[in-house]
Design an enzyme around this catalytic site. Sequence first.
Site, PDB file in Angstrom:
ATOM      1  N   TYR A  36      38.441 -55.749 -59.101  1.00 38.60           N
ATOM      2  CA  TYR A  36      37.842 -55.867 -57.758  1.00 38.60           C
ATOM      3  C   TYR A  36      38.535 -54.980 -56.715  1.00 38.60           C
ATOM      4  CZ  TYR A  36      36.231 -58.351 -53.537  1.00 38.60           C
ATOM      5  OH  TYR A  36      35.710 -58.685 -52.316  1.00 38.60           O
TER       6      TYR A  36
ATOM      7  N   LYS B 242      37.145 -51.583 -54.537  1.00 37.91           N
ATOM      8  CA  LYS B 242      37.118 -51.494 -53.066  1.00 37.91           C
ATOM      9  C   LYS B 242      37.841 -50.232 -52.600  1.00 37.91           C
ATOM     10  CE  LYS B 242      34.881 -55.257 -52.006  1.00 37.91           C
ATOM     11  NZ  LYS B 242      33.463 -55.105 -51.636  1.00 37.91           N
TER      12      LYS B 242
ATOM     13  N   GLY C 213      33.434 -63.046 -56.139  1.00 38.32           N
ATOM     14  CA  GLY C 213      33.617 -64.489 -56.002  1.00 38.32           C
ATOM     15  C   GLY C 213      35.059 -64.755 -55.640  1.00 38.32           C
TER      16      GLY C 213
HETATM   17  P1  NAD Z   1      28.326 -63.129 -51.627  1.00 39.97           P
HETATM   18  O1  NAD Z   1      28.531 -63.182 -53.109  1.00 39.97           O
HETATM   19  O2  NAD Z   1      27.967 -64.393 -50.929  1.00 39.97           O
HETATM   20  O3  NAD Z   1      27.238 -62.027 -51.265  1.00 39.97           O
HETATM   21  C1  NAD Z   1      27.101 -60.826 -51.953  1.00 39.97           C
HETATM   22  C2  NAD Z   1      25.637 -60.636 -52.241  1.00 39.97           C
HETATM   23  O4  NAD Z   1      25.454 -59.361 -52.867  1.00 39.97           O
HETATM   24  C3  NAD Z   1      25.065 -61.683 -53.206  1.00 39.97           C
HETATM   25  O5  NAD Z   1      23.999 -62.371 -52.599  1.00 39.97           O
HETATM   26  C4  NAD Z   1      24.597 -60.872 -54.399  1.00 39.97           C
HETATM   27  O6  NAD Z   1      23.398 -61.360 -54.978  1.00 39.97           O
HETATM   28  C5  NAD Z   1      24.389 -59.502 -53.776  1.00 39.97           C
HETATM   29  N1  NAD Z   1      24.451 -58.449 -54.774  1.00 39.97           N
HETATM   30  C6  NAD Z   1      25.385 -58.270 -55.745  1.00 39.97           C
HETATM   31  N2  NAD Z   1      25.085 -57.209 -56.476  1.00 39.97           N
HETATM   32  C7  NAD Z   1      23.927 -56.687 -55.964  1.00 39.97           C
HETATM   33  C8  NAD Z   1      23.124 -55.581 -56.307  1.00 39.97           C
HETATM   34  N3  NAD Z   1      23.443 -54.784 -57.335  1.00 39.97           N
HETATM   35  N4  NAD Z   1      22.007 -55.349 -55.570  1.00 39.97           N
HETATM   36  C9  NAD Z   1      21.666 -56.162 -54.528  1.00 39.97           C
HETATM   37  N5  NAD Z   1      22.410 -57.231 -54.165  1.00 39.97           N
HETATM   38  C10 NAD Z   1      23.526 -57.482 -54.884  1.00 39.97           C
HETATM   39  O7  NAD Z   1      29.668 -62.499 -51.024  1.00 39.97           O
HETATM   40  P2  NAD Z   1      30.150 -62.407 -49.514  1.00 39.97           P
HETATM   41  O8  NAD Z   1      31.267 -63.357 -49.372  1.00 39.97           O
HETATM   42  O9  NAD Z   1      28.991 -62.505 -48.596  1.00 39.97           O
HETATM   43  O10 NAD Z   1      30.765 -60.945 -49.491  1.00 39.97           O
HETATM   44  C11 NAD Z   1      30.089 -59.838 -48.889  1.00 39.97           C
HETATM   45  C12 NAD Z   1      30.962 -58.597 -49.001  1.00 39.97           C
HETATM   46  O11 NAD Z   1      32.242 -58.832 -48.398  1.00 39.97           O
HETATM   47  C13 NAD Z   1      31.265 -58.163 -50.430  1.00 39.97           C
HETATM   48  O12 NAD Z   1      31.315 -56.765 -50.496  1.00 39.97           O
HETATM   49  C14 NAD Z   1      32.650 -58.711 -50.672  1.00 39.97           C
HETATM   50  O13 NAD Z   1      33.342 -57.988 -51.665  1.00 39.97           O
HETATM   51  C15 NAD Z   1      33.281 -58.541 -49.300  1.00 39.97           C
HETATM   52  N6  NAD Z   1      34.403 -59.448 -49.074  1.00 39.97           N
HETATM   53  C16 NAD Z   1      34.201 -60.780 -48.936  1.00 39.97           C
HETATM   54  C17 NAD Z   1      35.280 -61.622 -48.719  1.00 39.97           C
HETATM   55  C18 NAD Z   1      35.100 -63.111 -48.542  1.00 39.97           C
HETATM   56  O14 NAD Z   1      36.088 -63.806 -48.330  1.00 39.97           O
HETATM   57  N7  NAD Z   1      33.887 -63.654 -48.624  1.00 39.97           N
HETATM   58  C19 NAD Z   1      36.589 -61.100 -48.668  1.00 39.97           C
HETATM   59  C20 NAD Z   1      36.752 -59.734 -48.824  1.00 39.97           C
HETATM   60  C21 NAD Z   1      35.661 -58.914 -49.011  1.00 39.97           C
END
Ligand code: NAD
Length: 347
Positions: free
Chosen positions: A163, A167, A93
């Site tokens: 977090y 990563k 988050g």
């Molecule tokens: P998000 O929270 O919208 O989506 C992540 C999804 O993963 C969620 O729908 C959640 O239900 C699912 N999930 C979590 N644990 C799970 C499990 N054990 N099995 C199956 N599903 C599971 O987040 P996002 O913004 O779409 O991020 C996607 C990826 O990008 C993540 O790895 C996040 O760390 C990375 N990321 C995102 C950002 C950003 O700004 N949004 C920045 C850096 C990295």
Amino acid sequence: MQNKRLVEKDAPMRKDDLIVITGAGGFIGGNLAQYFAKKGFTRIRAVDRKPLYDWYLRVPGTETMCLDVSEEANCRRVCEGAAEVYNLAADMGGMGFIERFRVECLRSILINTHMVEAAYRAGVRRYFFSSSACAYNIELQQDPAVRALKESDAYPAMPERGYGWEKLVSEIFCQEYWAERGLKTFIARFHNVYGPHGTWDGGREKAPAAICRKVIDAIDRKDLRIKIWGDGTQTRSFMYIDDCVKGIDRITHTDDLIATPINLGSTELVSINDLVSKVEKIAGVKLQREYQLDAPRGVAGRNSDNTFIKQVLGWEPDTSLSKGLASTYKWIGQQYGARKQGRRVVE
Ligand code: NAD
């Protein structure tokens, strides 16, 4: 380019090769499924542990699986028959979430550990892992007028507690699966992604969505004040979702980038105060700002150095923040209105 590797050529993707996306009920995974569907891929397996009615986007024609991919047996099922795997599932988050729930964040290590092994065993051709700018050494991010972070700045390692460590260690898994086992892995370090179809309320949302919602809410309640976490001077860059999915595709199909972490972010650095001003401009209001100095604020400054991505791909994320925020504000406004009318929306 230096260190160019000789790589065994794999067959180009056919439109009916199977693409697996985990975290597809979330923001980036959902948008990525939509992106590949629009490109004409006919077999997309979208996976998330959330029940389907909570997914942000459900892309017509995709196979959906509601499974927890922190469990090994589920990962094997998910990867069966896949040509490419995009692992975007993580328990994450905005700052409010990752500063408070470090154990949950760390436990996402199980997801990549099992997914990369299952992908390897299934004979997957390409495996993508979504890393984060939180993997960078926090000591380089103590000043709002920050020097942009380049890929080598992850070491010596001192990432965000919880977090960021998850990563960084997952990146190493991906690198070793290539070095020892020959699985082509690709690693992008995302810098703050925003846009429609993402979390906008409930505690996991990030700054752009939170500020859009707060402005909409202030206008709706006719109480023209806004609460800002920290003193508003902290700086960040924000990447629009369309650039993010395009970048994931390009990175995963560039053999020079195998097992090589790369920044995927915008270089348009703004302070949180600037971000609020931009949203105010879109909304046509001016709000009274109240600073919450004890709220989570994260590092003082963070920006993406895009020298490497420009060199390798001849491209970088380039949607302006003003343009991206306008469509994000519009979408959150629609969600807000729908919820007010008692219609069910996902948050
Ligand atoms: P998000 O929270 O919208 O989506 C992540 C999804 O993963 C969620 O729908 C959640 O239900 C699912 N999930 C979590 N644990 C799970 C499990 N054990 N099995 C199956 N599903 C599971 O987040 P996002 O913004 O779409 O991020 C996607 C990826 O990008 C993540 O790895 C996040 O760390 C990375 N990321 C995102 C950002 C950003 O700004 N949004 C920045 C850096 C990295």
